[in-house]
Design an enzyme around this catalytic site. Structure first.
Site, mmCIF file in Angstrom:
data_model
loop_
_atom_site.group_PDB
_atom_site.id
_atom_site.type_symbol
_atom_site.label_atom_id
_atom_site.label_comp_id
_atom_site.label_asym_id
_atom_site.label_seq_id
_atom_site.Cartn_x
_atom_site.Cartn_y
_atom_site.Cartn_z
ATOM 1 N N TRP A 1 0.858 -1.176 0.000
ATOM 2 C CA TRP A 1 0.000 0.000 0.000
ATOM 3 C C TRP A 1 0.896 1.229 0.000
ATOM 4 C CZ3 TRP A 1 -0.271 3.769 4.005
ATOM 5 C CH2 TRP A 1 -1.106 4.841 3.670
ATOM 6 N N GLU B 1 -3.040 -3.029 -2.489
ATOM 7 C CA GLU B 1 -4.160 -2.413 -1.765
ATOM 8 C C GLU B 1 -4.436 -0.998 -2.256
ATOM 9 O OE1 GLU B 1 -3.330 -2.121 2.420
ATOM 10 O OE2 GLU B 1 -5.327 -1.360 2.913
ATOM 11 N N LYS C 1 -7.118 2.507 -2.611
ATOM 12 C CA LYS C 1 -7.791 3.374 -1.656
ATOM 13 C C LYS C 1 -8.522 4.463 -2.417
ATOM 14 C CE LYS C 1 -6.435 5.613 2.686
ATOM 15 N NZ LYS C 1 -5.421 5.660 3.734
ATOM 16 N N ASP D 1 -9.491 -3.317 1.456
ATOM 17 C CA ASP D 1 -9.593 -2.837 2.835
ATOM 18 C C ASP D 1 -11.001 -2.281 3.010
ATOM 19 O OD1 ASP D 1 -9.612 -0.831 4.986
ATOM 20 O OD2 ASP D 1 -7.458 -1.155 5.132
ATOM 21 N N HIS E 1 -11.708 1.516 2.736
ATOM 22 C CA HIS E 1 -11.136 2.303 1.654
ATOM 23 C C HIS E 1 -12.097 2.654 0.529
ATOM 24 C CE1 HIS E 1 -6.632 1.391 2.610
ATOM 25 N NE2 HIS E 1 -7.312 1.876 3.626
ATOM 26 N N HIS F 1 -8.294 -6.495 4.215
ATOM 27 C CA HIS F 1 -7.982 -5.778 5.437
ATOM 28 C C HIS F 1 -9.322 -5.501 6.086
ATOM 29 C CE1 HIS F 1 -3.610 -4.108 5.033
ATOM 30 N NE2 HIS F 1 -3.670 -5.405 5.208
ATOM 31 N N ASP G 1 -12.592 6.455 6.775
ATOM 32 C CA ASP G 1 -11.612 5.371 6.955
ATOM 33 C C ASP G 1 -10.971 5.478 8.339
ATOM 34 O OD1 ASP G 1 -9.848 3.303 6.432
ATOM 35 O OD2 ASP G 1 -8.404 4.603 5.423
ATOM 36 N N ASP H 1 -10.571 3.242 10.812
ATOM 37 C CA ASP H 1 -9.839 2.092 11.362
ATOM 38 C C ASP H 1 -10.209 1.771 12.808
ATOM 39 O OD1 ASP H 1 -8.012 1.069 9.204
ATOM 40 O OD2 ASP H 1 -7.419 3.164 9.175
ATOM 41 N N ASP I 1 -7.009 -4.980 9.912
ATOM 42 C CA ASP I 1 -6.306 -3.693 9.857
ATOM 43 C C ASP I 1 -7.115 -2.626 10.591
ATOM 44 O OD1 ASP I 1 -4.663 -1.576 9.301
ATOM 45 O OD2 ASP I 1 -5.210 -1.393 7.189
HETATM 46 C C1 RNT Z 1 -3.782 2.539 4.972
HETATM 47 C C2 RNT Z 1 -3.876 1.085 4.680
HETATM 48 C C3 RNT Z 1 -2.735 0.242 5.183
HETATM 49 C C4 RNT Z 1 -2.305 0.596 6.594
HETATM 50 C C5 RNT Z 1 -1.301 -0.371 7.193
HETATM 51 C C6 RNT Z 1 -0.652 0.165 8.409
HETATM 52 O O1 RNT Z 1 -4.931 3.220 4.658
HETATM 53 O O2 RNT Z 1 -5.082 0.575 5.142
HETATM 54 O O3 RNT Z 1 -3.060 -1.081 5.054
HETATM 55 O O4 RNT Z 1 -3.399 0.686 7.459
HETATM 56 O O5 RNT Z 1 -0.403 -0.741 6.244
HETATM 57 ZN ZN ZN Z 2 -5.318 -1.543 5.026
#
Ligand code: RNT
Ligand code: ZN
Length: 425
Positions: free
Chosen positions: A192, A233, A235, A266, A269, A293, A301, A303, A333
């Site tokens: 990523w 990955e 986004k 993810d 994302h 993820h 986003d 997390d 993640d």
């Molecule tokens: C960032 C991505 C990525 C990170 C990690 C730490 O938006 O989701 O995967 O969260 O690599």
């Molecule tokens: Zn991620």
């Protein structure tokens, strides 16, 4: 005390026996389902344990548009602290899993930059993984570093910047290959990069062409997929790169497809109204497979720690119903520093397993048949009723058989560990 424990265990077993009968009535074999669940490995992300600081440049500001809030006590700041916290978390999560590392978690006495890392800098983790009986996945770290220049790494217009990150990418592959060889299971190497523009670009094509060239250079050397495979990955946007992300979803979807690699999805994302679970079956008939993820975006986003919510269940249902588990690597993640970090791992991992279990406990073939015959009444009625079937009793039994605490009992372990270890740091 002992009596209470014995009684609780008996209750778990008898609740399971009743649940087993209920599921049996609709043709679902709970024993088979528990066996299947046991085979599903999660890839647990190490960075929840230390707020993505790592050991190479722990004082470096977190950049690339990601952020962690909170300062709960007990942060792991050394390899031994982080690995011990991970071991504690793994002891509370049923089954056998993998752990995802990032390049910044290298353990070395020498001063090394990201373009100098070697497999031996991860020997610490390989030794730990062997002891713990887990696999290792890898992530190059393309952020929190001064060579992230004007928001760009692999797609930078500056050749020196690109070359630095290309070298890092190549080295991350060697490390992932080493994980695969040493641990006897494939190591997924996730890429990523945060590259993008805050404001509207004039040229949306050139950065993407540069990213393709850089990635192609990184993956040039053939490696046995038995040991490692790359995943990419994308986004939609990040903080600071709101207008344009070079590695968008379409970009990596096509890149993964044409290079026969994995596409990473993810959950945080995408546009909030998009359902990521709809994408799995659109990619897998063409592509090699997926990395996920699993995350919980709250309005953006963010997390947040994964919980047993609708979005998670939609993900696991798609994987189970469309038979995609063998083509999918389920990574986690998220990062939350407002709560005990070990509990964050445990909550997120157990929620994901619970959602998998509930998804598996269904008469899937019968439902598919009803759907095919246009019997949407049955489809709706049965899937609704299934939601209140006693899957919790099966989950408790699954935990019992896997020798991990049942229900919220694991919190006792966390509190003891806090008292004895975390609060003494
Ligand atoms: C960032 C991505 C990525 C990170 C990690 C730490 O938006 O989701 O995967 O969260 O690599
Ligand atoms: Zn991620």
């Amino acid at each position: 005390m002992e009596e209470i424990i014995v009684e609780k265990e008996e209750n778990v077993v008898s609740a399971y026996e009743l649940a087993k009968q209920r599921y049996d009535e609709i043709g679902v074999d709970t024993e088979k389902v528990m066996n299947d669940l046991e085979k599903v490995k999660l890839s647990i992300h190490c960075w929840q344990g230390d707020d993505i600081h790592g050991f190479l440049f722990p004082n470096q500001e977190l950049t690339g548009g990601i952020g962690v809030s909170g300062n709960y006590p007990g942060l792991a700041t050394t390899p031994d602290e982080l690995s011990s916290d991970l071991s504690e978390a793994l002891s509370l999560i049923p089954g056998n899993h993998k752990v995802q590392l990032h390049a910044i978690y290298a353990v070395t006495d020498k001063k090394k930059d990201l373009d100098e890392l070697e497999p031996e800098d991860f020997k610490y983790w390989v030794d730990w993984a062997k002891k713990e009986g887990v696999g290792l996945d890898m992530n190059g770290t393309f952020f929190s570093h001064p060579m992230l220049k004007d928001g760009f790494t692999l797609a930078s217009p500056d050749k020196d910047v690109r070359d630095f990150w290309i070298e890092h990418g190549k080295r991350s592959r060697k490390i992932a290959e080493y994980f695969g060889k040493e641990l006897g299971q494939q190591s997924v190497n996730n890429f990523w990069v945060p590259d993008g523009y805050k404001d509207n670009p004039v040229d949306k094509l050139s950065p993407r062409l540069r990213l393709i060239d850089s990635l192609d250079e990184i993956i040039k050397e053939p490696m046995d997929e038995k040991n490692t495979i790359e995943a990419f990955e994308g986004k939609l946007f990040g903080t600071g790169v709101e207008s344009y992300t070079v590695g968008s979803h379409e970009f990596y979807d096509n890149y993964a497809l044409t290079r026969n690699k994995l596409w990473t999805i993810d959950a945080g994302h995408f546009h909030p109204t998009e359902d990521v679970s709809d994408k799995f079956s659109a990619f897998t008939p063409f592509g090699k497979g997926l990395m996920l993820h699993v995350s919980r975006p709250v309005r953006w986003d963010s997390d947040h720690v994964v919980i047993f919510d609708d979005a998670l269940v939609r993900i696991t249902r798609s994987l189970v119903r469309d038979n995609l588990l063998s083509k999918t690597n389920i990574g986690l993640d998220f990062f939350d520093a407002t709560i005990n970090r070990i509990s964050a791992w445990v909550v997120g991992a157990r929620a994901t397993q619970k959602a998998l279990l509930q998804s598996m406990l269904a008469p899937i073939d019968d439902l598919k048949k009803a759907e095919e015959q246009g019997d949407y009444t049955t489809r709706l009625a049965v899937t609704e009723e299934l939601k209140s079937y006693p899957f919790g009793a099966v989950w408790d039994e699954f935990c019992r058989r896997n020798n991990v605490p049942v229900g919220e009992d694991w919190l006792d372990n966390i509190h003891t560990y806090e008292k004895d270890v975390l609060f003494k740091r």
